[in-house]
Motif scaffolding. Structure first.
Motif, PDB file in Angstrom:
ATOM      1  N   LEU A 186      13.575  32.073 -33.750  1.00 36.88           N
ATOM      2  CA  LEU A 186      13.090  30.701 -33.667  1.00 36.88           C
ATOM      3  C   LEU A 186      12.750  30.161 -35.051  1.00 36.88           C
ATOM      4  N   PRO A 187      12.960  28.896 -35.271  1.00 29.69           N
ATOM      5  CA  PRO A 187      12.557  28.302 -36.544  1.00 29.69           C
ATOM      6  C   PRO A 187      11.048  28.456 -36.743  1.00 29.69           C
ATOM      7  N   PRO A 188      10.594  28.532 -37.996  1.00 30.89           N
ATOM      8  CA  PRO A 188       9.184  28.840 -38.269  1.00 30.89           C
ATOM      9  C   PRO A 188       8.195  27.717 -37.946  1.00 30.89           C
ATOM     10  N   THR A 189       8.634  26.471 -37.962  1.00 34.06           N
ATOM     11  CA  THR A 189       7.699  25.372 -37.715  1.00 34.06           C
ATOM     12  C   THR A 189       8.158  24.540 -36.525  1.00 34.06           C
ATOM     13  N   LEU A 190       7.219  23.797 -35.940  1.00 28.46           N
ATOM     14  CA  LEU A 190       7.576  22.928 -34.817  1.00 28.46           C
ATOM     15  C   LEU A 190       8.556  21.843 -35.247  1.00 28.46           C
ATOM     16  N   ALA A 191       8.442  21.375 -36.474  1.00 33.54           N
ATOM     17  CA  ALA A 191       9.394  20.373 -36.971  1.00 33.54           C
ATOM     18  C   ALA A 191      10.800  20.965 -37.009  1.00 33.54           C
ATOM     19  N   ASP A 192      10.914  22.229 -37.411  1.00 31.35           N
ATOM     20  CA  ASP A 192      12.216  22.895 -37.436  1.00 31.35           C
ATOM     21  C   ASP A 192      12.744  23.123 -36.021  1.00 31.35           C
ATOM     22  N   VAL A 193      11.837  23.463 -35.086  1.00 27.93           N
ATOM     23  CA  VAL A 193      12.234  23.619 -33.684  1.00 27.93           C
ATOM     24  C   VAL A 193      12.769  22.291 -33.167  1.00 27.93           C
ATOM     25  N   ASP A 194      12.056  21.196 -33.484  1.00 34.65           N
ATOM     26  CA  ASP A 194      12.503  19.876 -33.040  1.00 34.65           C
ATOM     27  C   ASP A 194      13.863  19.529 -33.634  1.00 34.65           C
ATOM     28  N   ASP A 195      14.089  19.864 -34.896  1.00 35.49           N
ATOM     29  CA  ASP A 195      15.398  19.623 -35.521  1.00 35.49           C
ATOM     30  C   ASP A 195      16.500  20.400 -34.796  1.00 35.49           C
ATOM     31  N   HIS A 196      16.204  21.665 -34.481  1.00 36.62           N
ATOM     32  CA  HIS A 196      17.184  22.493 -33.765  1.00 36.62           C
ATOM     33  C   HIS A 196      17.477  21.893 -32.390  1.00 36.62           C
ATOM     34  N   LEU A 197      16.431  21.491 -31.681  1.00 38.47           N
ATOM     35  CA  LEU A 197      16.610  20.871 -30.370  1.00 38.47           C
ATOM     36  C   LEU A 197      17.380  19.555 -30.482  1.00 38.47           C
ATOM     37  N   ALA A 198      17.150  18.801 -31.542  1.00 37.30           N
ATOM     38  CA  ALA A 198      17.877  17.544 -31.746  1.00 37.30           C
ATOM     39  C   ALA A 198      19.367  17.815 -31.928  1.00 37.30           C
ATOM     40  N   ARG A 199      19.713  18.883 -32.650  1.00 34.29           N
ATOM     41  CA  ARG A 199      21.129  19.242 -32.821  1.00 34.29           C
ATOM     42  C   ARG A 199      21.744  19.644 -31.478  1.00 34.29           C
ATOM     43  N   ILE A 200      20.984  20.400 -30.669  1.00 36.52           N
ATOM     44  CA  ILE A 200      21.476  20.781 -29.344  1.00 36.52           C
ATOM     45  C   ILE A 200      21.662  19.542 -28.483  1.00 36.52           C
ATOM     46  N   GLU A 201      20.697  18.623 -28.544  1.00 36.04           N
ATOM     47  CA  GLU A 201      20.788  17.399 -27.751  1.00 36.04           C
ATOM     48  C   GLU A 201      22.041  16.596 -28.120  1.00 36.04           C
ATOM     49  N   ARG A 202      22.306  16.464 -29.420  1.00 34.28           N
ATOM     50  CA  ARG A 202      23.495  15.727 -29.854  1.00 34.28           C
ATOM     51  C   ARG A 202      24.773  16.407 -29.365  1.00 34.28           C
ATOM     52  N   ALA A 203      24.814  17.745 -29.445  1.00 32.61           N
ATOM     53  CA  ALA A 203      26.002  18.485 -29.007  1.00 32.61           C
ATOM     54  C   ALA A 203      26.212  18.340 -27.502  1.00 32.61           C
ATOM     55  N   ARG A 204      25.141  18.464 -26.723  1.00 33.40           N
ATOM     56  CA  ARG A 204      25.255  18.316 -25.270  1.00 33.40           C
ATOM     57  C   ARG A 204      25.632  16.876 -24.899  1.00 33.40           C
ATOM     58  N   ARG A 205      25.075  15.906 -25.623  1.00 35.57           N
ATOM     59  CA  ARG A 205      25.404  14.507 -25.346  1.00 35.57           C
ATOM     60  C   ARG A 205      26.885  14.240 -25.647  1.00 35.57           C
ATOM     61  N   ALA A 206      27.388  14.821 -26.737  1.00 34.94           N
ATOM     62  CA  ALA A 206      28.810  14.676 -27.072  1.00 34.94           C
ATOM     63  C   ALA A 206      29.668  15.322 -25.990  1.00 34.94           C
ATOM     64  N   GLN A 207      29.225  16.468 -25.484  1.00 32.93           N
ATOM     65  CA  GLN A 207      29.950  17.133 -24.405  1.00 32.93           C
ATOM     66  C   GLN A 207      29.961  16.237 -23.167  1.00 32.93           C
ATOM     67  N   PHE A 208      28.813  15.665 -22.820  1.00 33.44           N
ATOM     68  CA  PHE A 208      28.718  14.785 -21.653  1.00 33.44           C
ATOM     69  C   PHE A 208      29.632  13.575 -21.814  1.00 33.44           C
ATOM     70  N   ASP A 209      29.599  12.957 -22.992  1.00 33.48           N
ATOM     71  CA  ASP A 209      30.410  11.768 -23.235  1.00 33.48           C
ATOM     72  C   ASP A 209      31.911  12.054 -23.158  1.00 33.48           C
ATOM     73  N   ALA A 210      32.312  13.296 -23.466  1.00 32.01           N
ATOM     74  CA  ALA A 210      33.728  13.658 -23.454  1.00 32.01           C
ATOM     75  C   ALA A 210      34.240  14.022 -22.064  1.00 32.01           C
ATOM     76  N   LEU A 211      33.334  14.270 -21.126  1.00 35.77           N
ATOM     77  CA  LEU A 211      33.767  14.651 -19.782  1.00 35.77           C
ATOM     78  C   LEU A 211      34.320  13.448 -19.031  1.00 35.77           C
ATOM     79  N   PRO A 212      35.371  13.664 -18.244  1.00 30.67           N
ATOM     80  CA  PRO A 212      35.944  12.549 -17.492  1.00 30.67           C
ATOM     81  C   PRO A 212      34.997  12.074 -16.387  1.00 30.67           C
ATOM     82  N   GLN A 213      35.010  10.774 -16.155  1.00 28.19           N
ATOM     83  CA  GLN A 213      34.238  10.211 -15.056  1.00 28.19           C
ATOM     84  C   GLN A 213      35.168  10.126 -13.855  1.00 28.19           C
TER      85      GLN A 213
END
Length: 135
Positions: free
Chosen positions: A43-70
């Protein structure tokens, strides 16, 4: 009685279509997979680093969602979209817990979540004592 040396069945075979992914076209949902950011050293050492990591995951998952066919008529595609949308929501909730100062504590009993569990799923909300299915 000896076994026959030739098969009584016809020897012709139906050709199997080549379903490997070709670089000139995307095939199915697997072609739209987005790699999630991985933790290298725990885990990242600080909560700010954890939030940054989670933000990267959120962007990746959002990109995955946006690419899925409706495809509302395709139950598998619709289910896949719902699952990915739930992951996006879980990551957003984890980021809210970081900002509220409750990240890393079980939402049911408030005991600390194991660091290894948070490394595996940084959006996890409950401990294994409260949800034995997480073991």
């Amino acid at each position: 009685m000896p076994l026959p040396t030739t098969s009584p069945l016809p020897s012709h075979r139906t050709p199997v279509p080549d379903v490997r992914r070709r670089p000139d076209r995307d095939v199915g949902p697997a072609a739209r997979l987005v790699a999630l950011p991985q933790l290298e050293d725990g885990l990242p050492p600080t909560l700010a680093d954890v939030d940054d990591h989670l933000a990267r995951i959120e962007r990746a998952r959002r990109a995955q969602f946006d690419a899925l066919p409706q495809s509302p008529d395709n139950v598998v595609a619709a289910a896949h979209r719902r699952i990915v949308a739930r992951y996006v929501e879980q990551v957003r909730e984890a980021r809210s817990r970081v900002r509220a100062g409750t990240y890393g504590a079980c939402a049911r009993c408030a005991s600390p979540l194991p660091p290894k569990a948070l490394e595996r799923e940084p959006w996890q909300t409950v401990c294994t004592a409260c949800d034995p299915g997480l073991r």
